[in-house]
Each structure stands twice: as structure tokens, then as C-alpha cells.
Design a protein around this motif. Structure first.
Motif, PDB file in Angstrom:
ATOM      1  N   VAL A 164       0.792  -1.339   0.081  1.00 39.20           N
ATOM      2  CA  VAL A 164       0.153  -0.052  -0.034  1.00 39.20           C
ATOM      3  C   VAL A 164       0.973   1.205  -0.004  1.00 39.20           C
ATOM      4  CG1 VAL A 164      -1.709   1.216   1.324  1.00 39.20           C
ATOM      5  CG2 VAL A 164      -1.706  -1.452   1.369  1.00 39.20           C
ATOM      6  N   LYS A 165       0.318   2.223  -1.045  1.00 44.42           N
ATOM      7  CA  LYS A 165       1.381   3.373  -0.950  1.00 44.42           C
ATOM      8  C   LYS A 165       1.209   4.371   0.293  1.00 44.42           C
ATOM      9  CE  LYS A 165       2.305   7.232  -4.122  1.00 44.42           C
ATOM     10  NZ  LYS A 165       1.834   7.965  -5.288  1.00 44.42           N
ATOM     11  N   PRO A 166       2.396   4.774   0.935  1.00 47.43           N
ATOM     12  CA  PRO A 166       2.183   5.349   2.093  1.00 47.43           C
ATOM     13  C   PRO A 166       1.581   6.693   1.932  1.00 47.43           C
ATOM     14  CG  PRO A 166       4.352   5.470   1.511  1.00 47.43           C
ATOM     15  CD  PRO A 166       3.751   4.543   0.680  1.00 47.43           C
ATOM     16  N   PRO A 167       0.951   7.335   2.943  1.00 47.73           N
ATOM     17  CA  PRO A 167       0.303   8.594   2.551  1.00 47.73           C
ATOM     18  C   PRO A 167       1.236   9.725   2.500  1.00 47.73           C
ATOM     19  CG  PRO A 167       0.011   8.253   5.007  1.00 47.73           C
ATOM     20  CD  PRO A 167       0.655   7.103   4.283  1.00 47.73           C
ATOM     21  N   ARG A 168       0.837  10.724   1.726  1.00 47.07           N
ATOM     22  CA  ARG A 168       1.894  11.922   1.372  1.00 47.07           C
ATOM     23  C   ARG A 168       2.125  12.758   2.657  1.00 47.07           C
ATOM     24  NH1 ARG A 168       5.541  13.130  -2.404  1.00 47.07           N
ATOM     25  NH2 ARG A 168       4.203  12.230  -3.908  1.00 47.07           N
ATOM     26  N   THR A 169       3.171  13.062   2.794  1.00 41.52           N
ATOM     27  CA  THR A 169       3.621  14.108   4.005  1.00 41.52           C
ATOM     28  C   THR A 169       3.303  15.420   3.660  1.00 41.52           C
ATOM     29  OG1 THR A 169       5.294  12.512   4.702  1.00 41.52           O
ATOM     30  CG2 THR A 169       5.253  14.628   5.810  1.00 41.52           C
ATOM     31  N   LEU A 170       2.446  16.098   4.477  1.00 38.80           N
ATOM     32  CA  LEU A 170       2.051  17.542   4.019  1.00 38.80           C
ATOM     33  C   LEU A 170       2.782  18.510   5.196  1.00 38.80           C
ATOM     34  CD1 LEU A 170      -1.879  17.226   3.533  1.00 38.80           C
ATOM     35  CD2 LEU A 170      -0.100  17.170   1.839  1.00 38.80           C
ATOM     36  N   ILE A 171       2.896  17.907   6.304  1.00 35.73           N
ATOM     37  CA  ILE A 171       3.546  18.872   7.179  1.00 35.73           C
ATOM     38  C   ILE A 171       4.399  17.825   8.286  1.00 35.73           C
ATOM     39  CG2 ILE A 171       3.031  20.222   9.474  1.00 35.73           C
ATOM     40  CD1 ILE A 171       0.347  20.707   8.399  1.00 35.73           C
ATOM     41  N   THR A 172       5.724  18.314   8.004  1.00 39.39           N
ATOM     42  CA  THR A 172       6.814  17.483   8.833  1.00 39.39           C
ATOM     43  C   THR A 172       6.561  17.407  10.481  1.00 39.39           C
ATOM     44  OG1 THR A 172       8.377  19.345   8.841  1.00 39.39           O
ATOM     45  CG2 THR A 172       8.268  17.824   6.954  1.00 39.39           C
ATOM     46  N   GLU A 173       7.531  16.625  11.057  1.00 39.32           N
ATOM     47  CA  GLU A 173       7.307  16.146  12.367  1.00 39.32           C
ATOM     48  C   GLU A 173       7.641  17.649  13.274  1.00 39.32           C
ATOM     49  OE1 GLU A 173       9.603  13.181  13.541  1.00 39.32           O
ATOM     50  OE2 GLU A 173       8.389  11.668  12.662  1.00 39.32           O
ATOM     51  N   ASP A 174       8.455  18.404  12.565  1.00 43.86           N
ATOM     52  CA  ASP A 174       8.943  19.576  13.334  1.00 43.86           C
ATOM     53  C   ASP A 174       8.013  20.867  12.886  1.00 43.86           C
ATOM     54  OD1 ASP A 174       9.590  19.698  10.844  1.00 43.86           O
ATOM     55  OD2 ASP A 174      11.604  20.571  10.927  1.00 43.86           O
ATOM     56  N   GLY A 175       6.864  20.673  12.334  1.00 41.03           N
ATOM     57  CA  GLY A 175       5.847  21.611  12.022  1.00 41.03           C
ATOM     58  C   GLY A 175       5.985  22.350  10.546  1.00 41.03           C
ATOM     59  N   LYS A 176       7.093  21.979   9.760  1.00 43.68           N
ATOM     60  CA  LYS A 176       7.257  22.474   8.449  1.00 43.68           C
ATOM     61  C   LYS A 176       6.325  22.241   7.451  1.00 43.68           C
ATOM     62  CE  LYS A 176      10.969  23.393   4.961  1.00 43.68           C
ATOM     63  NZ  LYS A 176      12.374  23.090   4.739  1.00 43.68           N
ATOM     64  N   VAL A 177       5.692  23.088   6.882  1.00 42.96           N
ATOM     65  CA  VAL A 177       4.841  22.735   5.683  1.00 42.96           C
ATOM     66  C   VAL A 177       5.447  22.698   4.382  1.00 42.96           C
ATOM     67  CG1 VAL A 177       2.601  23.565   4.766  1.00 42.96           C
ATOM     68  CG2 VAL A 177       3.078  24.106   7.150  1.00 42.96           C
ATOM     69  N   LEU A 178       5.181  21.624   3.565  1.00 40.25           N
ATOM     70  CA  LEU A 178       5.593  21.331   2.383  1.00 40.25           C
ATOM     71  C   LEU A 178       4.848  21.789   1.404  1.00 40.25           C
ATOM     72  CD1 LEU A 178       7.205  17.714   3.207  1.00 40.25           C
ATOM     73  CD2 LEU A 178       8.126  19.992   3.376  1.00 40.25           C
ATOM     74  N   ASN A 179       5.361  22.088   0.136  1.00 42.14           N
ATOM     75  CA  ASN A 179       4.788  22.115  -1.203  1.00 42.14           C
ATOM     76  C   ASN A 179       4.485  20.867  -1.707  1.00 42.14           C
ATOM     77  OD1 ASN A 179       4.540  24.821  -1.323  1.00 42.14           O
ATOM     78  ND2 ASN A 179       6.683  25.020  -2.059  1.00 42.14           N
ATOM     79  N   VAL A 180       3.193  20.725  -2.143  1.00 49.16           N
ATOM     80  CA  VAL A 180       2.901  19.389  -2.401  1.00 49.16           C
ATOM     81  C   VAL A 180       1.685  19.441  -3.728  1.00 49.16           C
ATOM     82  CG1 VAL A 180       1.715  17.184  -1.969  1.00 49.16           C
ATOM     83  CG2 VAL A 180       3.192  18.075  -0.275  1.00 49.16           C
ATOM     84  N   ASN A 181       1.942  18.581  -4.838  1.00 52.40           N
ATOM     85  CA  ASN A 181       0.977  18.697  -5.799  1.00 52.40           C
ATOM     86  C   ASN A 181       0.569  17.423  -6.279  1.00 52.40           C
ATOM     87  OD1 ASN A 181      -0.727  19.207  -8.024  1.00 52.40           O
ATOM     88  ND2 ASN A 181       0.692  20.338  -9.259  1.00 52.40           N
ATOM     89  N   GLU A 182      -0.507  16.944  -5.991  1.00 53.01           N
ATOM     90  CA  GLU A 182      -1.229  15.173  -6.520  1.00 53.01           C
ATOM     91  C   GLU A 182      -1.985  15.278  -7.371  1.00 53.01           C
ATOM     92  OE1 GLU A 182      -1.042  12.197  -3.589  1.00 53.01           O
ATOM     93  OE2 GLU A 182       1.336  12.148  -3.347  1.00 53.01           O
ATOM     94  N   ALA A 183      -2.866  16.631  -7.157  1.00 50.87           N
ATOM     95  CA  ALA A 183      -4.294  16.852  -7.769  1.00 50.87           C
ATOM     96  C   ALA A 183      -3.998  17.102  -9.159  1.00 50.87           C
ATOM     97  CB  ALA A 183      -4.838  17.771  -7.055  1.00 50.87           C
TER      98      ALA A 183
END
Length: 450
Positions: free
Chosen positions: A288-307
Motif C-alpha cells: 500500500v502506498k504510504p500517505p503523502r506527508t503534508l506537514i513534517t514532524e517539526d511543523g514545517k509545511v511542504l509544497n505538494v501537488n498530487e491533484a
């Protein structure tokens, strides 16, 4: 294998608002149905019934359909015509490409006095010598046989040769029944052999040349560490070989010549069902493909584009002070914002010209013009920022309004500010020249002014 259920009938009765008791037409083709059941109890008012391309081996449970006019049982496993005497209004019967070899079974259709059309092409009985003459004599109410009209002269000629044709048909039927008995025995023997092979595969580990963990657990401890990499490699090779064997078995099955019998059709269906189940098992075992990380453990928000595609009904927009997230059918599109925005004053809508999704997010501290009042603190902050960034805009011009006067025009005084007196209609007296004027000259030709 498919069965006739109430849910299946309702799903095919949408044209009748899914009501089955008053259904007049029903189509259950290509459903892998093996047995006719329940229809005569649930759908008494049926007039048209489509059951072609299934695995039905016997005509049954239709005798109570008194209003049935057209029955289509083409491409099934039927070997005998029976149990149709109760279908009193039956006018058309289609039995194309079945396994009917007992041609004498058409005698049961004598009771269907309204039967006008009959299709038997593609059946073993259609290859009998004298087949058409026998059917024409046995069913005098028929008008069409295998799509060809029965002429009056053809019927007369068939009746004259009936005795010889009947004897000929009986002999061919006996030969066919003997051949069918051998085919059934051969099919039963193959089925038993297949079951034995499957039982051996279940009982003997490694029979299919695959690696099993219980076999590996019996190895000595000293050799286990030494041969660990070799074991993993051999396990992958065995898995590949097993997959190749399955592909080879599949190709061998489809390339194997076989006679066209009801048993061969069932065997083909079982093989396809086995292949489908194996495919489903492989798909379940995939990682099963792991879910995409949107926010890291240290609270950093990442740029994500899967849509990759956008549909308005599948879009969810979440505006936060430092980032915006758009979920399209469960796939995220997330962007980090360069400035802090106001989520409660943000809006998202489709552009009427381009169709793009437009998200408006006002910045914190910006003055939004357009009718909404702004607080003095925001104005002061914006003014101070303006003075620091641009020294030319130190002096701000404002429109002064006298609060003692009305801030809106008085409609009642618009017309009364200037009053114009109407001009008098009285004519002003005209000054006529007198005779005492030295420049006056009296011309007798000019009439006097009155």
C-alpha cells in the motif's frame, strides 16, 4: 456463477421504477446464470424475457408466465425443449446456438398454439438430414423457422415424406445421444483429474516450485546466516518461475483444442474465474502506498501537488494563515504563502471566463476597499508603513465634510433654489413717432400703424 436474485431483477427494472411485480419486459443477458428460478413467482406479467448468453442448462420455472410472448434463450447450454406448455401466449422462441440434439422434444410445443416463430439454428439437431421437414410437420402453427417463411407447398411436401423423415431423425438422435454420453464421461474424468492435482498442490509444500517459510525454518542455524542472501535470491527466482508457469498454463489452456459442449463452456468459465481470483489476490498483496506527508514532524509545511484534475464537486479548499491546501478527490495541492493572510475573509470560486479556480486571500494589515469599513488601527498601521516605504506619500489628502450640514442632498430644495418669474404675456406699448419729430416724413403710400 450468477444466480437470479431479487436485487438483480430490480437493478434491471429501472424502466419500471424498479417495481418487479408489474414488470412486462426483463433483460438478464450475460449474467452467467446457470439456472432459471424465481421469475415465475416474482414477475407474473412478463411479456418479453431476454436470457441469452448465459449458462442455463434446462428450461424450467417459466410455466406460470401466462402472458409471455417472446422468450430468448440463445447461447445457453440447453439440450432439450421442455416445460413451455404453460406459456399460452408464446409467439416467438429463440434457441439459437444451444446443444439441442433431441429434435423429437419439439413435440411439447404443439400446445403453444400461438407460436409463430422458432429459431433452432446452431444446434446439433439443425444438422440432421430432414430437420426442417420434421419441424414443419410437427408444428403446423409455425409461420417462420430460422428466419425463413414456411410456404404452403413446403408444408404439403413435408407431410408427404414424413414417414421416411421420422425414421431418419430417430436414427440420428440415437447416434447423437451415444456420442453425448461419451463426452459427458470424458468431461467428468477431466474434472476429477483437475481436482486431484489441486489437492496435491495444497498437501505438498513446494509442489508448485515456490518457497515456503516452514521448509526454510528446518535448516541448521550455522548455515542459515551463511546462506541468507542466497535464500532470498532463490526465493525471488522461485516466485518468478511460478508466475511464468501460470502464464504458460494459461496459454496452454487457450491453445488446447476442445469440442463445443456444455462442459467445455463451463470449464472455460471456471478457468476465467480462477484467473480473476488470482489477479485479485496479487492486487491485495501489493504494498500500500504510504500517505503523502503534508506537514513534517517539526511543523514545517511542504509544497505538494498530487491533484492532476479538478472537478468542482470534488474540491475542498482549506485556507490557513501561512498556507493554502486544495484537496481534489483525496489528492492534495498545498502551497506555502509568502505573507500571512486572513482565512475568515478569504473566498474561492470558479472564474466565469476561464473556468479556473480563483482563491482570494487578503493579507493581514491590508485595507480592503469596496464598502466594508476598516478600523482606525489598520489605517494607522498602513499609514506608518507607507511613510516608511515611500517618503513621497507623507501628506495624505482627505475630503473634508462639514458635519453641521446634511451629508446627502435635500431633494425638496433641488427645484426651489432658483425661482424664475414667468414672463408677462401683456404686450408692451409701442412708441410711435410723433409728427413733431423733425425727421418724420409722412408718406401717403404707407398705411397708418394701428
Amino acid at each position: 456463477m450468477g444466480r437470479i436474485t431479487e436485487d438483480l431483477i430490480r437493478r434491471n427494472a429501472e424502466h419500471n421504477d424498479c417495481v418487479i411485480f408489474s414488470l412486462e419486459e426483463l433483460s438478464l443477458h450475460q449474467q452467467e446464470i446457470e439456472r432459471l428460478e424465481h421469475i415465475d413467482k416474482w414477475c407474473r406479467d412478463l411479456k418479453i424475457l431476454y436470457l441469452q448468453n448465459n449458462l442455463i442448462g434446462k428450461i424450467e420455472n417459466v410455466s406460470k408466465l401466462k402472458k409471455l410472448e417472446y422468450l430468448n434463450l440463445a447461447l445457453n447450454n440447453i439440450e432439450k425443449i421442455e416445460n413451455l406448455e404453460g406459456c399460452e401466449d408464446l409467439t416467438k422462441l429463440d434457441l439459437t446456438v444451444n446443444f439441442i440434439g433431441e429434435l423429437s422434444s419439439i413435440k411439447t410445443l404443439k400446445h403453444n398454439i400461438h407460436l409463430k416463430e422458432l429459431f433452432l439454428m446452431g444446434n446439433p439437431c439443425a444438422d440432421f438430414d430432414g430437420y426442417r421437414q420434421f419441424v414443419v410437420v410437427m408444428l403446423p402453427q409455425l409461420k417462420w423457422l430460422d428466419g425463413k417463411e414456411i410456404e404452403r407447398s413446403e408444408r404439403i411436401q413435408a407431410m408427404q415424406n414424413y414417414s421416411a423423415v421420422e425414421q431418419q431423425i430417430r436414427e440420428q438422435e440415437e447416434a447423437y445421444c451415444l456420442r453425448r454420453a461419451k463426452e459427458k464421461e470424458e468431461a467428468q474424468r477431466k474434472l476429477e483429474e483437475e481436482k486431484e492435482i489441486e489437492d496435491k498442490k495444497r498437501r505438498n509444500p513446494g509442489f508448485d516450485r515456490r518457497w515456503y517459510t516452514d521448509t526454510h525454518a528446518a535448516l541448521p542455524v550455522s548455515t542459515e546466516n551463511k546462506d541468507h542472501l542466497q535464500v532470498l535470491k532463490s526465493q525471488e527466482e522461485e516466485h518468478v518461475m511460478g508466475t511464468l508457469d501460470e502464464n504458460e498454463d494459461d496459454m496452454a489452456f487457450w491453445n488446447k483444442p476442445s469440442s463445443f459442449t456444455p462442459e467445455s463452456r463451463l470449464e472455460t468459465l471456471r478457468h476465467m474465474e480462477k484467473q480473476r481470483q488470482a489477479q485479485e489476490k496479487l492486487s491485495k498483496n501489493e504494498k500500500v502506498k504510504p500517505p503523502r506527508t503534508l506537514i513534517t514532524e517539526d511543523g514545517k509545511v511542504l509544497n505538494v501537488n498530487e491533484a492532476k484534475y479538478m472537478d468542482t464537486s470534488l474540491i475542498e479548499v482549506d485556507v490557513q494563515p501561512t498556507y493554502v491546501r486544495v484537496m481534489v478527490k483525496g489528492k492534495p495541492f498545498q502551497l506555502i504563502l509568502s505573507a500571512e493572510v486572513q482565512p475568515d475573509r478569504s473566498s474561492a470560486k470558479r472564474s466565469q471566463t476561464t473556468g479556473h479556480l480563483v482563491i482570494c486571500m487578503p493579507k493581514v494589515g491590508d485595507v480592503i476597499t469596496g464598502g466594508r469599513p476598516t478600523s482606525k488601527s489598520v489605517e494607522t498601521t498602513s499609514d506608518n508603513n507607507g511613510e516608511q516605504t515611500n517618503p513621497r506619500k507623507k501628506k495624505i489628502e482627505r475630503l473634508e465634510v462639514d458635519p453641521s450640514k446634511h451629508s446627502y442632498p435635500d431633494v425638496t430644495t433641488i427645484v426651489q433654489e432658483k425661482k424664475y418669474k414667468p414672463k408677462s404675456l401683456k404686450s408692451q406699448p409701442k412708441i410711435l413717432p410723433s409728427e413733431e419729430d423733425p425727421d418724420f416724413e409722412d408718406n401717403p403710400e404707407v398705411p397708418p400703424l394701428i
